[in-house]
Design a protein around this motif. Sequence first.
Motif, mmCIF file in Angstrom:
data_model
loop_
_atom_site.group_PDB
_atom_site.id
_atom_site.type_symbol
_atom_site.label_atom_id
_atom_site.label_comp_id
_atom_site.label_asym_id
_atom_site.label_seq_id
_atom_site.Cartn_x
_atom_site.Cartn_y
_atom_site.Cartn_z
ATOM 1 N N SER A 1 56.211 -128.441 -64.299
ATOM 2 C CA SER A 1 56.038 -129.009 -65.636
ATOM 3 C C SER A 1 55.207 -128.090 -66.514
ATOM 4 C CB SER A 1 55.365 -130.378 -65.548
ATOM 5 O OG SER A 1 56.206 -131.275 -64.868
ATOM 6 N N ASP B 1 63.341 -131.521 -67.748
ATOM 7 C CA ASP B 1 62.291 -131.761 -66.760
ATOM 8 C C ASP B 1 62.684 -132.911 -65.849
ATOM 9 O OD1 ASP B 1 60.019 -131.713 -65.284
ATOM 10 O OD2 ASP B 1 58.687 -132.417 -66.866
ATOM 11 N N GLU B 2 63.056 -132.594 -64.653
ATOM 12 C CA GLU B 2 63.436 -133.575 -63.638
ATOM 13 C C GLU B 2 64.357 -134.664 -64.172
ATOM 14 O OE1 GLU B 2 60.876 -134.464 -60.682
ATOM 15 O OE2 GLU B 2 59.457 -132.838 -61.050
HETATM 16 MG MG LIG Z 1 56.261 -132.308 -63.252
#
Ligand SMILES: [Mg+2]
Lengths: 251, 343
Positions: free
Chosen positions: A42, A164-165
């Motif tokens: 992140s 992000d994910e």
């Molecule tokens: Mg993360």
Amino acid sequence: MIIETRGLGKRFGSVLALRDVSMGVAAGEVTCVLGDNGAGKSTLIKILSGMHRHDTGSYLVDGREVRFSSPREALDRGIATVYQDLAMIPLMSVWRNFFLGSEPRKGLAFDVARARRVAREELAAMGIDIRDVDQPVGTLSGGERQSVAIARAVHFGARVLVLDEPTSALGVKQAGVVLRYIARARDRGLGVVFITHNPHHAYPVGDRFLLLNRGSPLGLYARDDITPQELTRLMAGGAELDELAHELRRE
Amino acid sequence: MTARVDERIAPVGPVRRLLIRPELGAVVGLVAVFTFFAVQSPVFRSADGIANWLDPAATLGIMAVAVALLMIGGEFDLSAGVLTGTSGLILVTLATRFGFDVWTAMLVGLVVALAVGFANGVVVTRTKLPSFIVTLGTFLMLQGVNLGVTKAVTGTVQVSGLRRADGYEGAAAVFAGTIDVGGTSFRVAILWWILVTAVATWVLVRSRPGNWIFAVGGDEQAARAVGVPATRTKIALFMTTAFAAWLVGSILALRYTSVQANIGIGQEFIYIIAAVIGGCLLTGGYGSAVGAAIGAVIFGMADKGIVFLGWDADWFTFFLGAMLLLATLANRLVRRYAEEVRH
Ligand SMILES: [Mg+2]
Ligand SMILES: Nc1ncnc2c1ncn2[C@@H]1O[C@H](COP(=O)(O)OP(=O)(O)OP(=O)(O)O)[C@@H](O)[C@H]1O
């Protein structure tokens, strides 16, 4: 390469969150960033998207060094980031969300008819099967919501999509749906940075794999240089996994 | 382009579409309350009766609509009621004690009101304090100023004599006059109210700022992340409530030609209640201007209807509380039902 980092580093006080990371993404390619919890994934994408600034190394867009001071600046250079929850208003309809902040105008008015039509067409073009663009985003499933956010970024001219994910909270089927849109965005010529800690999600779409461990790169592999088994093994810490398997074996 | 038919939307149909509108609870309430009073009182359902209860509905409605926009944007304004008093007091004081003509006095009142709205907006957006607290502060301060200044200027708690001021006739015709429709005279305030509701509705559903209002009330962070000018939107909303307060304050001052220093106190909650009956969520991001206008009509009907029936006026607050509870419950059910589609 549209975006590239060279020896990128970031620290938070005494925590070295990221050390010496070199990676990049080219148009029509997917670069996957893999790593365990706290690996710095992140942190890396927050630098890419303009939320944080790096302390060491360099960040290049189109070959020229940049230091973004806000997500808006990154967006203006065509780097769009899709977070799991941010950037969608649950009580607002799909089409209102789709154009939020960039509403098409007709004279003084918000061209509602066009917004509805374009949202529907863009979602259809990405193969996103939304029942009804008038339904509130809050009633969409997590995967559908991710997909709408991706379609929006594509429509507004993103050249690089940072995710992000996007699949971490999703079931097998929903994750497959999102992976399909990632592939579709890639086929439309976008560069994609795809963060995940699931090698099974990364391998099918990735062209390049950056593995992070405790803030440092474990390696950057091209798809041809690594098998899914090796990827999984590296992800899990290789030798550590063998040890764990040994430890867990019944006596 | 014809919408692609998806087998999963087939069972929804027009009924649900109608049901998920935020105004639904208010419309049901409107029909129920009208029927209740109309059945028992012939005066209530006569043209004169209608003109009678539309009048309080209009002045309350102008405020409720503005407050509804603000609430959809995720904020409250407790100073809106007192600000109607402040605007009226400025108008009458300047026109009767300082030789201003009515139009200029109104203009000064407008500037002051907008400045108060601007200040509310700036403080709320800068400090990130809850608007409930910030505007409670403004409310108390204005209440003090209204009384203090009025006493200092007149020695009493009211200013009067607007009728003799220059420009009164013209201003009164525009803001406080009546219009004859088929032998019944209706207050012009009703026209202002319809105009305000129409403009507010257009802004909400057909303009870019309307989209931003829903967004900043729904999730301010997310709205900012996609480039919505959240701060400007909120400040503009506070200024809109202030504008409405000025309009209503001026209408009432021109109508009665005098203003009590304590006028408008306690009204702020009535505006919020009307907006909530009209389908606004207390948490922001959802609601409608038409709903708030209907909420105001329900109030107007109850206010006058109770008198027509010869009941004690004390029953009004009981009614008010009951309506609020019922409407909030109805709205919640409707929203649940609307969101049930998820799977
Ligand atoms: Mg993360
Ligand atoms: N704002 C911050 N202040 C201090 N430390 C931080 C901050 N942000 C991240 N860190 C630290 O940096 C390290 C990397 O965090 P990061 O969020 O990038 O990990 P991640 O790979 O995204 O993990 P996850 O898979 O759990 O999301 C962690 O040790 C974290 O505690």
